[in-house]
Motif scaffolding. Structure first.
Motif, PDB file in Angstrom:
ATOM      1  N   GLY A 171       6.725 -10.127  -5.860  1.00 32.13           N
ATOM      2  CA  GLY A 171       6.396  -8.709  -5.740  1.00 32.13           C
ATOM      3  C   GLY A 171       7.268  -7.971  -4.752  1.00 32.13           C
ATOM      4  N   ALA A 172       7.175  -8.347  -3.489  1.00 32.77           N
ATOM      5  CA  ALA A 172       7.906  -7.630  -2.439  1.00 32.77           C
ATOM      6  C   ALA A 172       9.396  -7.918  -2.470  1.00 32.77           C
ATOM      7  CB  ALA A 172       7.332  -8.004  -1.069  1.00 32.77           C
ATOM      8  N   GLY A 173       9.829  -8.955  -3.177  1.00 31.59           N
ATOM      9  CA  GLY A 173      11.244  -9.293  -3.223  1.00 31.59           C
ATOM     10  C   GLY A 173      12.025  -8.575  -4.300  1.00 31.59           C
ATOM     11  N   ALA A 174      11.376  -7.734  -5.098  1.00 30.61           N
ATOM     12  CA  ALA A 174      12.062  -7.038  -6.182  1.00 30.61           C
ATOM     13  C   ALA A 174      12.855  -5.845  -5.653  1.00 30.61           C
ATOM     14  CB  ALA A 174      11.053  -6.574  -7.229  1.00 30.61           C
ATOM     15  N   ASP A 175      13.811  -5.391  -6.454  1.00 28.69           N
ATOM     16  CA  ASP A 175      14.585  -4.196  -6.089  1.00 28.69           C
ATOM     17  C   ASP A 175      13.726  -2.939  -6.172  1.00 28.69           C
ATOM     18  OD1 ASP A 175      17.145  -5.553  -5.795  1.00 28.69           O
ATOM     19  OD2 ASP A 175      17.114  -5.778  -7.964  1.00 28.69           O
ATOM     20  N   VAL A 176      12.879  -2.875  -7.185  1.00 35.39           N
ATOM     21  CA  VAL A 176      11.967  -1.749  -7.382  1.00 35.39           C
ATOM     22  C   VAL A 176      10.572  -2.327  -7.540  1.00 35.39           C
ATOM     23  CG1 VAL A 176      11.325   0.175  -8.883  1.00 35.39           C
ATOM     24  CG2 VAL A 176      13.747  -0.336  -8.474  1.00 35.39           C
ATOM     25  N   THR A 177       9.629  -1.813  -6.759  1.00 36.39           N
ATOM     26  CA  THR A 177       8.267  -2.332  -6.779  1.00 36.39           C
ATOM     27  C   THR A 177       7.304  -1.216  -7.141  1.00 36.39           C
ATOM     28  OG1 THR A 177       8.821  -3.958  -5.070  1.00 36.39           O
ATOM     29  CG2 THR A 177       6.499  -3.533  -5.458  1.00 36.39           C
ATOM     30  N   LEU A 178       6.624  -1.372  -8.262  1.00 33.03           N
ATOM     31  CA  LEU A 178       5.627  -0.426  -8.730  1.00 33.03           C
ATOM     32  C   LEU A 178       4.252  -1.072  -8.595  1.00 33.03           C
ATOM     33  CD1 LEU A 178       7.453   0.525 -12.074  1.00 33.03           C
ATOM     34  CD2 LEU A 178       7.756   1.579  -9.817  1.00 33.03           C
ATOM     35  N   ALA A 179       3.195  -0.266  -8.565  1.00 34.99           N
ATOM     36  CA  ALA A 179       1.840  -0.813  -8.444  1.00 34.99           C
ATOM     37  C   ALA A 179       0.878   0.020  -9.260  1.00 34.99           C
ATOM     38  CB  ALA A 179       1.402  -0.853  -6.983  1.00 34.99           C
ATOM     39  N   LEU A 180      -0.131  -0.639  -9.804  1.00 35.02           N
ATOM     40  CA  LEU A 180      -1.193   0.059 -10.509  1.00 35.02           C
ATOM     41  C   LEU A 180      -2.178   0.624  -9.490  1.00 35.02           C
ATOM     42  CD1 LEU A 180      -1.979  -2.366 -13.472  1.00 35.02           C
ATOM     43  CD2 LEU A 180      -0.289  -0.530 -13.339  1.00 35.02           C
ATOM     44  N   PRO A 199     -10.582  -2.425   4.998  1.00 32.37           N
ATOM     45  CA  PRO A 199     -10.295  -2.752   3.595  1.00 32.37           C
ATOM     46  C   PRO A 199      -9.211  -1.889   2.978  1.00 32.37           C
ATOM     47  CG  PRO A 199     -12.424  -1.636   3.809  1.00 32.37           C
ATOM     48  CD  PRO A 199     -11.965  -1.968   5.196  1.00 32.37           C
ATOM     49  N   ALA A 200      -9.008  -0.682   3.492  1.00 30.80           N
ATOM     50  CA  ALA A 200      -7.983   0.199   2.929  1.00 30.80           C
ATOM     51  C   ALA A 200      -6.587  -0.364   3.103  1.00 30.80           C
ATOM     52  CB  ALA A 200      -8.074   1.575   3.582  1.00 30.80           C
ATOM     53  N   ALA A 201      -6.385  -1.195   4.120  1.00 31.36           N
ATOM     54  CA  ALA A 201      -5.050  -1.724   4.397  1.00 31.36           C
ATOM     55  C   ALA A 201      -4.565  -2.683   3.317  1.00 31.36           C
ATOM     56  CB  ALA A 201      -5.050  -2.439   5.748  1.00 31.36           C
ATOM     57  N   TYR A 202      -5.467  -3.122   2.453  1.00 31.10           N
ATOM     58  CA  TYR A 202      -5.136  -4.147   1.463  1.00 31.10           C
ATOM     59  C   TYR A 202      -5.016  -3.567   0.057  1.00 31.10           C
ATOM     60  CZ  TYR A 202      -6.600  -6.969   5.419  1.00 31.10           C
ATOM     61  OH  TYR A 202      -6.722  -7.518   6.664  1.00 31.10           O
ATOM     62  N   THR A 203      -4.781  -2.273  -0.045  1.00 35.62           N
ATOM     63  CA  THR A 203      -4.729  -1.598  -1.339  1.00 35.62           C
ATOM     64  C   THR A 203      -3.314  -1.175  -1.688  1.00 35.62           C
ATOM     65  OG1 THR A 203      -5.099   0.588  -0.359  1.00 35.62           O
ATOM     66  CG2 THR A 203      -7.054  -0.693  -0.967  1.00 35.62           C
ATOM     67  N   ALA A 204      -3.088  -0.970  -2.981  1.00 36.00           N
ATOM     68  CA  ALA A 204      -1.795  -0.470  -3.441  1.00 36.00           C
ATOM     69  C   ALA A 204      -1.488   0.885  -2.808  1.00 36.00           C
ATOM     70  CB  ALA A 204      -1.797  -0.355  -4.966  1.00 36.00           C
ATOM     71  N   GLU A 205      -2.522   1.714  -2.668  1.00 36.21           N
ATOM     72  CA  GLU A 205      -2.314   3.039  -2.091  1.00 36.21           C
ATOM     73  C   GLU A 205      -1.821   2.952  -0.658  1.00 36.21           C
ATOM     74  OE1 GLU A 205      -4.721   3.590  -5.678  1.00 36.21           O
ATOM     75  OE2 GLU A 205      -4.738   2.132  -4.037  1.00 36.21           O
ATOM     76  N   GLN A 207      -0.259   0.350   0.728  1.00 36.08           N
ATOM     77  CA  GLN A 207       1.092  -0.221   0.703  1.00 36.08           C
ATOM     78  C   GLN A 207       2.117   0.859   0.350  1.00 36.08           C
ATOM     79  OE1 GLN A 207       1.670  -3.143   1.792  1.00 36.08           O
ATOM     80  NE2 GLN A 207      -0.164  -4.369   1.516  1.00 36.08           N
ATOM     81  N   TYR A 208       1.750   1.757  -0.548  1.00 32.48           N
ATOM     82  CA  TYR A 208       2.630   2.882  -0.891  1.00 32.48           C
ATOM     83  C   TYR A 208       2.809   3.807   0.310  1.00 32.48           C
ATOM     84  CZ  TYR A 208       4.063   7.319  -3.018  1.00 32.48           C
ATOM     85  OH  TYR A 208       4.705   8.503  -3.309  1.00 32.48           O
ATOM     86  N   ALA A 209       1.711   4.138   0.974  1.00 28.69           N
ATOM     87  CA  ALA A 209       1.779   5.053   2.116  1.00 28.69           C
ATOM     88  C   ALA A 209       2.663   4.502   3.221  1.00 28.69           C
ATOM     89  CB  ALA A 209       0.380   5.325   2.649  1.00 28.69           C
ATOM     90  N   HIS A 210       2.728   3.191   3.352  1.00 30.64           N
ATOM     91  CA  HIS A 210       3.504   2.579   4.428  1.00 30.64           C
ATOM     92  C   HIS A 210       4.851   2.035   3.971  1.00 30.64           C
ATOM     93  CE1 HIS A 210      -0.455   2.824   6.357  1.00 30.64           C
ATOM     94  NE2 HIS A 210       0.226   2.868   7.472  1.00 30.64           N
ATOM     95  N   GLY A 211       5.328   2.487   2.830  1.00 32.11           N
ATOM     96  CA  GLY A 211       6.701   2.223   2.445  1.00 32.11           C
ATOM     97  C   GLY A 211       6.990   0.876   1.826  1.00 32.11           C
ATOM     98  N   HIS A 212       5.948   0.180   1.322  1.00 30.16           N
ATOM     99  CA  HIS A 212       6.161  -1.135   0.724  1.00 30.16           C
ATOM    100  C   HIS A 212       6.180  -1.094  -0.799  1.00 30.16           C
ATOM    101  CE1 HIS A 212       5.678  -2.597   4.732  1.00 30.16           C
ATOM    102  NE2 HIS A 212       4.424  -2.215   4.805  1.00 30.16           N
TER     103      HIS A 212
END
Length: 471
Positions: A171-180, A199-205, A207-212
Motif C-alpha cells: 500500500g504505502a510503497g506504491a507511486d500513487v496511493t488511493l483509498a476507499l 480511532p480517527a487516526a486509523y482511517t483512510a480520511e 491518512q489522507y489529511a496527513h499526506g499518506h
C-alpha cells in the motif's frame, strides 16, 4: 466503514476482463504446507495445529485457494497487472504462498512493461506461518524495488481494512496511493492498538489529511480514476517516457505590457484577480491528476503536484498557489520529481509564493531541510525541468522550484531576493520608501531577463523588441 467486497467483486468493479497469472512453478514452496517424512501434510511450515482445516474452511467459504488473486487485465482499455486481496481468506493475510504470488505479479508487470495495480484488503502477516510469513514483507519490498528500477509504475487502492505489513509494503510503497472512503487504513490493526487510541487516526480520511494517501475515491468512481491514472502513468506508447525535450512554458493568461516600475510589478503579482496556478494548469493540460502529501505526516494544500496530459504527452507538474510554502509542500515536490525521474517524464513548475513559511511550526517541521531537498532535487534532475513565475517569486522558497537556465516569467510576475517591505525594514527605511526599494531590487520581469535570472518573459516582446518566448 467501507463496504467490504470480495476479490472477484472488486475485479468486476474495475476491470474489463481478467486472466489469472499461472501459479508459481515450485508447488512445494507455494502450497503453504510442510510435510513429514512420508509426505503427509502437517498444518503448514510451523505445524500449527488446525491450520490445514482453517485454510480448507476459508477456501470453501470464498471459492479461492489463497488470500490474493493476481492476473493481467484492462482497466478503461489500459493494460495492467492486478493483485487483488481476498479478505475473506484468513483476513487477507500474507503467508508464503501469498508472497510467491505477489512477487510473481511484480515480475509479470516488469516483463510486460505495464503498471501494477494492487487492490489491498489485509490484516497483515499470517500468524500460523510465523517468521516465514513476516519475511514475505522483505520479498515484496525487494520486488517493488526491482519494478521501480525497471521504470514501471505502481498504484495501490486501499480497501477495508488495510493494516499491518500489507499497508507498510504494497500500500504505502506504491507511486500513487488511493483509498476507499471509510476504509480502515493503519499499521496497527483494531485488536492490537492502545486502549486509549484515537480511532480517527486509523482511517483512510486521516491518512489522507496527513499526506499518506493521494485521493479518496468512491467505489463508483474507482474504474474511471484508475483508467485516468493508467493513461498518465503508461500512455499509448507503453510505460511513460520522454525524448529529452523539455515541456514548453505555459502562455501568459493576461495580455499585459511590461511593468513600468518595480512596485507596479509587485502590485500586479499580489492582485486578487490575477490568474492562479489552477487556471494555468487548466489551460495547459487536457487531463490531470494530483498526488498529495509528503508521506511523512504532512500535506500542503497551497502546493499542487501531479501528472497531466498535454497534446498527447505526459508532463509532471508542481505548482505553488500563492501562499507561503510549508515543509510538506517542498517534500511533496521532491516526491513528484522522484516519480518523474523513475518514469522519465519532463517536469513543469509554476512559481507563486511570497516565500517559505517561517512560523514556529514550519521550523519544527524542518523548513530548512525540506527546502534543501527541493534545491537538490531540481539541481540533480535527470529529466528536463521548465519553470514559470506566474506571480510572486519570494526568495528561497520560490527559487527552490526554479530550474536554472529554464525559468520564465509572466508580465504579472516578479522574483526578488526578499520582499520590498522586509528589505526596507532591514535597511531601517520608512514605509513610504518601500516602492523605491522595490525598484532598487530590480525584480521586474524585464530586469530578471537582463540579469540572467530568467530566460524570457512569456506573452510580450523582450527588451530588444524580439519575442521573449522560446522558439
Amino acid at each position: 466503514m467501507a463496504e467490504r467486497m470480495t476479490a472477484r467483486e472488486v475485479i468486476a468493479l474495475v476491470a474489463d476482463g481478467f486472466t489469472p497469472l499461472p501459479p508459481p512453478s515450485d508447488a512445494s514452496r507455494t502450497d503453504g504446507t510442510a510435510v513429514d517424512g512420508d509426505g503427509t501434510a502437517v498444518d503448514g511450515p510451523l505445524g500449527w495445529t488446525g491450520y490445514d482445516d482453517s485454510r480448507a474452511r476459508a477456501s470453501a467459504r470464498t471459492g479461492e485457494d489463497e488470500s490474493i488473486l493476481c492476473g493481467t487485465a484492462e482497466v478503461g482499455g489500459r493494460a495492467c497487472v492486478l493483485a487483488v486481496f481476498e479478505f475473506g481468506f484468513l483476513g487477507g493475510s500474507l503467508g508464503r504462498a501469498t508472497g510467491d504470488r505477489i512477487v510473481a505479479a511484480y515480475a509479470a508487470a516488469a516483463e510486460l512493461r505495464v503498471p501494477l495495480v494492487s487492490l489491498v484488503a489485509t490484516g497483515g502477516s499470517r500468524m500460523q506461518e510465523g517468521m516465514i510469513a513476516l519475511g514475505q514483507l522483505q520479498r515484496v519490498a525487494a520486488a517493488s524495488v526491482r519494478l521501480r528500477a525497471a521504470g514501471v509504475p505502481q498504484i495501490a487502492v486501499l480497501r477495508d481494512p488495510t493494516t499491518g505489513g500489507g499497508w507498510a509494503t504494497v500500500g504505502a510503497g506504491a507511486d500513487v496511493t488511493l483509498a476507499l472512503p471509510g476504509a480502515q487504513v493503519a499499521f496497527a490493526g483494531s485488536r492490537v492498538r492502545p486502549p486509549d487510541a484515537d480511532p480517527a487516526a486509523y482511517t483512510a480520511e486521516d491518512q489522507y489529511a496527513h499526506g499518506h494517501v493521494d485521493a479518496l475515491v468512491a467505489p463508483a468512481r474507482l474504474r474511471d480514476t484508475l483508467a485516468s491514472w493508467l493513461r498518465l502513468l503508461a500512455p499509448d506508447t507503453g510505460v511513460a517516457g520522454h525524448d529529452g525535450t523539455p515541456a514548453p512554458p505555459p502562455d501568459a493568461l493576461r495580455d499585459l505590457p511590461l511593468p513600468a516600475t518595480g512596485w507596479e510589478a509587485v502590485l500586479r503579482a499580489r492582485a486578487a484577480d490575477r490568474p492562479r496556478a489552477g487556471a494555468y494548469l487548466d489551460a495547459y493540460f487536457e487531463v490531470r491528476a494530483a498526488i498529495r502529501g509528503d508521506r511523512a505526516g504532512g500535506a500542503d494544500d497551497r502546493v499542487e503536484c501531479g501528472l497531466g496530459l498535454r497534446e498527447g504527452r505526459v508532463v509532471a507538474y508542481a505548482a505553488q498557489d500563492g501562499g507561503a510554502t510549508r515543509p510538506a509542500g517542498f517534500r511533496t515536490v521532491v516526491r513528484l520529481l522522484g516519480l518523474a525521474e523513475r518514469l522519465g517524464i519532463p517536469v513543469l513548475t509554476l512559481i507563486d509564493t511570497p516565500g517559505a513559511a517561517n512560523d514556529a511550526a514550519a521550523e519544527r517541521a524542518g523548513a530548512g531541510p525540506a527546502i534543501a531537498q527541493a534545491f537538490a532535487a531540481i539541481a540533480g534532475a535527470r529529466v528536463p525541468v521548465t519553470s514559470l513565475v506566474i506571480g510572486e517569486g519570494g526568495s528561497g522558497g520560490a527559487l527552490a522550484l526554479a530550474a536554472p537556465g529554464a525559468t520564465w516569467v509572466t508580465p504579472d510576475g516578479y522574483f526578488s531576493v526578499i520582499a520590498p517591505e522586509l528589505a526596507a525594514r532591514i535597511l531601517k527605511r520608512a514605509d513610504d520608501q518601500v516602492p523605491e526599494t522595490a525598484g532598487q531590487l530590480r525584480l521586474c520581469p524585464q530586469d530578471l531577463v537582463e540579469l540572467g535570472a530568467a530566460r524570457g518573459v512569456v506573452g510580450v516582446a523582450g527588451p530588444s523588441g524580439h519575442p521573449a518566448e522560446p522558439a
